[in-house]
Design a protein around this motif. Structure first.
Motif, short mmCIF file in Angstrom:
data_model
loop_
_atom_site.label_atom_id
_atom_site.label_comp_id
_atom_site.label_asym_id
_atom_site.label_seq_id
_atom_site.Cartn_x
_atom_site.Cartn_y
_atom_site.Cartn_z
N LYS A 61 0.92 -1.20 0.06
CA LYS A 61 0.14 0.11 -0.21
C LYS A 61 0.77 1.19 0.10
CE LYS A 61 -3.56 2.36 2.58
NZ LYS A 61 -4.40 2.44 3.84
N HIS A 62 1.70 1.27 0.77
CA HIS A 62 2.63 2.39 0.84
C HIS A 62 3.44 2.62 -0.44
CE1 HIS A 62 5.65 5.44 2.55
NE2 HIS A 62 6.69 4.57 2.16
N ARG A 63 3.96 1.56 -1.23
CA ARG A 63 4.82 1.70 -2.21
C ARG A 63 3.77 2.21 -3.42
NH1 ARG A 63 8.64 -3.55 -1.83
NH2 ARG A 63 10.29 -2.79 -0.37
N THR A 64 2.56 1.85 -3.38
CA THR A 64 1.61 2.11 -4.50
C THR A 64 1.44 3.70 -4.41
OG1 THR A 64 0.67 0.03 -4.40
CG2 THR A 64 -0.64 1.56 -5.17
N LYS A 65 1.33 3.95 -3.20
CA LYS A 65 0.86 5.61 -2.63
C LYS A 65 2.06 6.44 -3.39
CE LYS A 65 -1.46 7.27 0.99
NZ LYS A 65 -1.57 7.49 2.39
N GLN A 66 3.16 5.88 -3.15
CA GLN A 66 4.27 6.54 -3.39
C GLN A 66 4.37 6.74 -4.92
OE1 GLN A 66 7.59 4.61 -1.60
NE2 GLN A 66 8.06 6.20 -0.29
N VAL A 68 1.77 6.50 -7.15
CA VAL A 68 0.77 7.45 -7.56
C VAL A 68 0.98 8.67 -7.30
CG1 VAL A 68 -1.44 7.85 -7.26
CG2 VAL A 68 -1.09 5.57 -7.33
N ASN A 69 1.48 9.03 -6.08
CA ASN A 69 2.05 10.38 -5.93
C ASN A 69 3.29 10.96 -6.95
OD1 ASN A 69 0.04 10.90 -4.00
ND2 ASN A 69 1.52 10.27 -2.16
#
Length: 73
Positions: A61-66, A68-69
């Protein structure tokens, strides 16, 4: 009952066990316990798997958020 009986085994016994384990290139647990007695029981093993799965999910989840950002930035 004497004081040494209340205190448990003498400290030098532990030192001897550690020294023997080092000499035999093993761990003290291997000298005292059967192999099946040294690991976590099945319930604790299952809890470790659940925690690992939760942590893996949080990392994804954290890597996906990074990512996307990074794309939107």
């Amino acid at each position: 009952m004497s004081s040494w009986q209340l205190a448990g085994p003498p400290q030098h016994t532990l030192k001897v066990m550690v020294s023997l384990a080092k000499t035999l290139h093993t761990i003290p647990d291997a000298l005292v316990f059967e192999e099946s007695e040294r690991g976590p029981d099945e319930e604790l093993r299952l809890q470790f798997k659940v925690i690992r799965a939760l942590l893996d999910g949080m990392i994804i989840k954290h890597r996906t958020k990074q990512m996307v950002n990074g794309l939107s930035g």
